[in-house]
Design an enzyme around this catalytic site. Structure first.
Site, PDB file in Angstrom:
ATOM      1  N   ARG A 197      -4.234  21.632 -14.321  1.00  0.00           N
ATOM      2  CA  ARG A 197      -3.121  20.764 -14.746  1.00  0.00           C
ATOM      3  C   ARG A 197      -3.265  20.336 -16.203  1.00  0.00           C
ATOM      4  NH1 ARG A 197      -0.117  15.955 -11.210  1.00  0.00           N
ATOM      5  NH2 ARG A 197       1.227  15.258 -12.894  1.00  0.00           N
ATOM      6  N   GLU A 220      -5.129  16.794 -11.224  1.00  0.00           N
ATOM      7  CA  GLU A 220      -5.622  17.092 -12.576  1.00  0.00           C
ATOM      8  C   GLU A 220      -7.141  17.150 -12.661  1.00  0.00           C
ATOM      9  OE1 GLU A 220      -3.316  15.571 -15.856  1.00  0.00           O
ATOM     10  OE2 GLU A 220      -5.119  15.411 -17.071  1.00  0.00           O
ATOM     11  N   ARG A 231       0.820  -1.237   0.000  1.00  0.00           N
ATOM     12  CA  ARG A 231       0.000   0.000   0.000  1.00  0.00           C
ATOM     13  C   ARG A 231       0.842   1.271   0.000  1.00  0.00           C
ATOM     14  NH1 ARG A 231      -2.469  -3.158   3.779  1.00  0.00           N
ATOM     15  NH2 ARG A 231      -4.372  -4.180   3.062  1.00  0.00           N
ATOM     16  N   ASN A 244      -1.342  19.567 -21.113  1.00  0.00           N
ATOM     17  CA  ASN A 244      -1.651  18.727 -22.274  1.00  0.00           C
ATOM     18  C   ASN A 244      -1.624  19.493 -23.587  1.00  0.00           C
ATOM     19  OD1 ASN A 244      -1.962  16.475 -20.712  1.00  0.00           O
ATOM     20  ND2 ASN A 244      -4.161  16.772 -20.424  1.00  0.00           N
ATOM     21  N   HIS A 299      -1.285  12.871 -29.152  1.00  0.00           N
ATOM     22  CA  HIS A 299      -1.605  11.479 -28.811  1.00  0.00           C
ATOM     23  C   HIS A 299      -2.214  10.744 -30.001  1.00  0.00           C
ATOM     24  CE1 HIS A 299      -1.737  12.214 -24.209  1.00  0.00           C
ATOM     25  NE2 HIS A 299      -0.608  11.631 -24.555  1.00  0.00           N
ATOM     26  N   LYS A 326       2.527  11.413 -11.162  1.00  0.00           N
ATOM     27  CA  LYS A 326       1.711  10.491 -11.949  1.00  0.00           C
ATOM     28  C   LYS A 326       2.529   9.222 -12.163  1.00  0.00           C
ATOM     29  CE  LYS A 326      -1.305  13.259 -14.903  1.00  0.00           C
ATOM     30  NZ  LYS A 326      -1.577  13.554 -16.324  1.00  0.00           N
ATOM     31  N   LYS A 366       6.394  23.154 -14.173  1.00  0.00           N
ATOM     32  CA  LYS A 366       5.467  22.030 -13.943  1.00  0.00           C
ATOM     33  C   LYS A 366       5.015  22.011 -12.490  1.00  0.00           C
ATOM     34  CE  LYS A 366       4.361  17.266 -14.658  1.00  0.00           C
ATOM     35  NZ  LYS A 366       4.729  15.942 -15.126  1.00  0.00           N
ATOM     36  N   HIS A 416       7.018  10.124 -28.490  1.00  0.00           N
ATOM     37  CA  HIS A 416       6.061  11.027 -27.848  1.00  0.00           C
ATOM     38  C   HIS A 416       6.414  12.496 -28.111  1.00  0.00           C
ATOM     39  CE1 HIS A 416       3.151  12.360 -24.901  1.00  0.00           C
ATOM     40  NE2 HIS A 416       4.100  13.060 -24.284  1.00  0.00           N
ATOM     41  N   GLU A 464       8.765  18.571 -24.647  1.00  0.00           N
ATOM     42  CA  GLU A 464       8.062  19.008 -23.425  1.00  0.00           C
ATOM     43  C   GLU A 464       8.628  20.344 -22.925  1.00  0.00           C
ATOM     44  OE1 GLU A 464       5.406  17.417 -22.623  1.00  0.00           O
ATOM     45  OE2 GLU A 464       5.670  15.341 -23.295  1.00  0.00           O
ATOM     46  N   HIS A 508      -0.954  17.815 -26.870  1.00  0.00           N
ATOM     47  CA  HIS A 508      -1.118  16.390 -26.607  1.00  0.00           C
ATOM     48  C   HIS A 508      -2.413  15.799 -27.178  1.00  0.00           C
ATOM     49  CE1 HIS A 508       2.326  16.909 -24.057  1.00  0.00           C
ATOM     50  NE2 HIS A 508       2.311  15.664 -23.660  1.00  0.00           N
TER      51      HIS A 508
HETATM   52  N1  LIG Z   1       4.424  10.348 -15.243  1.00  0.00           N
HETATM   53  C1  LIG Z   1       4.350  11.376 -16.065  1.00  0.00           C
HETATM   54  O1  LIG Z   1       3.898  12.464 -15.691  1.00  0.00           O
HETATM   55  C2  LIG Z   1       4.864  11.215 -17.461  1.00  0.00           C
HETATM   56  C3  LIG Z   1       5.031  12.346 -18.269  1.00  0.00           C
HETATM   57  C4  LIG Z   1       5.564  12.172 -19.536  1.00  0.00           C
HETATM   58  C5  LIG Z   1       5.912  10.902 -19.979  1.00  0.00           C
HETATM   59  N2  LIG Z   1       5.729   9.816 -19.161  1.00  0.00           N
HETATM   60  C6  LIG Z   1       6.124   8.467 -19.583  1.00  0.00           C
HETATM   61  O2  LIG Z   1       7.523   8.478 -19.803  1.00  0.00           O
HETATM   62  C7  LIG Z   1       7.848   7.421 -20.703  1.00  0.00           C
HETATM   63  C8  LIG Z   1       8.884   7.930 -21.674  1.00  0.00           C
HETATM   64  O3  LIG Z   1      10.047   8.282 -20.973  1.00  0.00           O
HETATM   65  P1  LIG Z   1      11.463   8.438 -21.700  1.00  0.00           P
HETATM   66  O4  LIG Z   1      11.279   9.236 -22.930  1.00  0.00           O
HETATM   67  O5  LIG Z   1      12.410   8.895 -20.674  1.00  0.00           O
HETATM   68  O6  LIG Z   1      11.749   6.951 -22.214  1.00  0.00           O
HETATM   69  P2  LIG Z   1      12.600   5.710 -21.634  1.00  0.00           P
HETATM   70  O7  LIG Z   1      12.487   5.606 -20.177  1.00  0.00           O
HETATM   71  O8  LIG Z   1      12.193   4.545 -22.448  1.00  0.00           O
HETATM   72  O9  LIG Z   1      14.083   6.113 -22.014  1.00  0.00           O
HETATM   73  C9  LIG Z   1      14.442   6.197 -23.375  1.00  0.00           C
HETATM   74  C10 LIG Z   1      15.643   5.299 -23.703  1.00  0.00           C
HETATM   75  O10 LIG Z   1      16.828   5.949 -23.227  1.00  0.00           O
HETATM   76  C11 LIG Z   1      17.611   5.049 -22.444  1.00  0.00           C
HETATM   77  N3  LIG Z   1      18.294   5.881 -21.465  1.00  0.00           N
HETATM   78  C12 LIG Z   1      17.761   6.459 -20.355  1.00  0.00           C
HETATM   79  N4  LIG Z   1      18.653   7.270 -19.787  1.00  0.00           N
HETATM   80  C13 LIG Z   1      19.776   7.208 -20.537  1.00  0.00           C
HETATM   81  C14 LIG Z   1      21.042   7.845 -20.464  1.00  0.00           C
HETATM   82  N5  LIG Z   1      21.296   8.754 -19.536  1.00  0.00           N
HETATM   83  N6  LIG Z   1      21.968   7.536 -21.392  1.00  0.00           N
HETATM   84  C15 LIG Z   1      21.681   6.648 -22.376  1.00  0.00           C
HETATM   85  N7  LIG Z   1      20.503   6.036 -22.521  1.00  0.00           N
HETATM   86  C16 LIG Z   1      19.561   6.318 -21.601  1.00  0.00           C
HETATM   87  C17 LIG Z   1      16.627   4.059 -21.898  1.00  0.00           C
HETATM   88  O11 LIG Z   1      17.247   2.834 -21.590  1.00  0.00           O
HETATM   89  C18 LIG Z   1      15.626   3.928 -23.050  1.00  0.00           C
HETATM   90  O12 LIG Z   1      16.096   2.999 -23.984  1.00  0.00           O
HETATM   91  C19 LIG Z   1       6.551   6.989 -21.340  1.00  0.00           C
HETATM   92  O13 LIG Z   1       6.193   5.723 -20.831  1.00  0.00           O
HETATM   93  C20 LIG Z   1       5.539   8.028 -20.903  1.00  0.00           C
HETATM   94  O14 LIG Z   1       4.242   7.522 -20.750  1.00  0.00           O
HETATM   95  C21 LIG Z   1       5.217   9.961 -17.924  1.00  0.00           C
HETATM   96 ZN   LIG Z   2       3.942  14.594 -22.892  1.00  0.00          ZN
END
Ligand SMILES: NC(=O)c1ccc[n+]([C@@H]2O[C@H](COP(=O)([O-])OP(=O)(O)OC[C@H]3O[C@@H](n4cnc5c(N)ncnc54)[C@H](O)[C@@H]3O)[C@@H](O)[C@H]2O)c1
Ligand SMILES: [Zn+2]
Length: 358
Positions: free
Chosen positions: A241, A237, A121, A245, A252, A143, A227, A264, A185, A248
């Site tokens: 918030r 949200e 939990r 988007n 999306h 999130k 942010k 993305h 972003e 987006h």
């Molecule tokens: N929670 C939220 O508010 C929120 C907001 C935006 C996006 N997201 C989520 O974030 C995700 C995308 O995140 P992302 O773009 O960071 O992708 P990711 O976590 O897949 O990272 C991208 C790639 O880069 C590699 N990598 C990470 N750090 C590295 C580094 N320092 N050097 C070399 N390689 C590295 C990873 O292994 C991966 O292959 C999605 O799932 C999306 O839904 C969440």
């Molecule tokens: Zn986004």
């Protein structure tokens, strides 16, 4: 190192940004009152690069550390992976006070955050973002989620971290496309909330893309503040918030219709331009802003045009199929650079025309 306090009452936490922070995480966790066991959750690529210095710092601060690694990639953001991690946590007797450290990009942040939110939990978790996207966006705001079936982020929780540690040095190993992805972003934040940041980016994009340390640190700090400012006013949200988007709604749809071949940040870049054009067509925004936005997006290595796609299909994905045409849609609209608002009064025919290239 710079600090940003995110004020969310009992869920408040700090974001620390700077080069070399990774190795200090253990010391900082000790100062926050944690001791004993700590768990690092990371992906295979990030493990090779950054698990060792993080682990070393934790051990020096007296922690007994376990590292759990999942393969890299969005496909891992599932209940299945969460299940594997619950097993791993119980195998090492993780307790309700054991901090879980998410080391990696947004995939790891969302997955480890979700695991931390639900295991027993809720156990404390710390975000150590290593992509630009994770630093400026996903690590901040609470999130957490996994994907399920064909739906992204559909099972999750709002669950705030206890600390976010963004080590700018980790961006040096990031592939160029991932840097651009995060810039989507960054440009969004500037467009909706910060005219000065927008102008700064117009003047300094070369430095950003060349990974100038001071520039990147300042950009991450500014984005975290933007942010956080929005999240502080609307943590769950229910209203404001939603302005995060911007780009987006179309983004999306474009991302989904590309079969997720578009990243993305690329999809959001395309979405920001399309949604700015909608505001221009409604007489809310000056055309010049679209030109500035396009230039900035291109300099960040991101696309501005919708690839060959059927506008009707995009409308459908946005929840607006033919049966309910003539209706109104809700969009985040730009009024000017740095000012955005939520409008529930956007004509669907106009949207479809813009999507079709009008
Ligand atoms: N929670 C939220 O508010 C929120 C907001 C935006 C996006 N997201 C989520 O974030 C995700 C995308 O995140 P992302 O773009 O960071 O992708 P990711 O976590 O897949 O990272 C991208 C790639 O880069 C590699 N990598 C990470 N750090 C590295 C580094 N320092 N050097 C070399 N390689 C590295 C990873 O292994 C991966 O292959 C999605 O799932 C999306 O839904 C969440
Ligand atoms: Zn986004």
């Amino acid at each position: 190192m710079q600090k940003v306090k995110v004020n969310l009452g009992v869920n408040s936490y700090e974001v620390r940004v700077g080069s070399g922070c990774l190795a200090l995480t253990g010391k900082w966790l000790g100062e926050l009152g944690y001791s004993g066991k700590a768990v690092i959750i990371t992906d295979a690529s990030v493990n090779k690069l950054y698990a060792a210095p993080l682990e070393k710092g934790l051990k020096e601060a007296g922690f007994d550390v376990d590292v759990f690694t999942v393969p890299a990639g969005e496909e891992q953001k599932t209940l299945g992976s969460a299940g594997v991690l619950y097993d791993a946590l119980s195998r090492v007797n993780a307790e309700r006070i054991t901090p879980v450290i998410a080391l990696g990009g947004g995939v790891i942040g969302d997955l480890a955050g979700f695991v931390a939110a639900t295991y027993m939990r809720g156990v404390p978790y710390i975000q150590v973002p290593t992509t630009l996207l994770a630093m400026v966006d996903s690590s901040n705001g609470g999130k957490t989620a996994v994907d399920h079936g064909s739906l992204k982020n559909v099972v999750g929780a709002f669950y705030q971290p206890k600390l976010v540690v963004a080590d700018i040095d980790t961006l040096r190993t990031l592939p160029a496309i991932e840097l651009s992805n995060g810039m989507g972003e960054v440009i969004k934040h500037a467009a909706i909330k910060d005219k000065e940041l927008f102008t700064f980016l117009e003047k300094n994009m070369k430095k950003v893309m060349a990974l100038d340390e001071e520039t990147l640190e300042n950009i991450v700090v500014k984005n975290v503040r933007i942010k956080a400012g929005v999240v502080e006013k609307d943590e769950k949200e229910t209203g404001l918030r939603m302005i995060l988007n911007y780009g987006h709604t179309v983004g999306h749809a474009v991302e989904a219709l590309s079969g997720f071949k578009l990243k993305h940040g690329q999809a959001v870049a395309i979405g920001m331009v399309a949604e700015a054009k909608i505001a221009v067509r409604m007489g809310i925004l000056e055309t010049g802003v679209v030109n500035r936005l396009e230039k900035l997006i291109q300099e960040a290595g991101l696309p501005v045009r919708i690839p060959e796609m059927d506008a009707g299909k995009l409308m459908q994905i946005m929840g607006h199929d033919k049966k309910v045409r003539q209706g109104k849609l809700t969009f985040v609209l730009l009024k000017s650079v740095g000012k955005a608002f939520i409008s529930g009064d956007v004509d669907s025919t106009l949207v479809e025309e813009v999507l079709a290239g009008g």
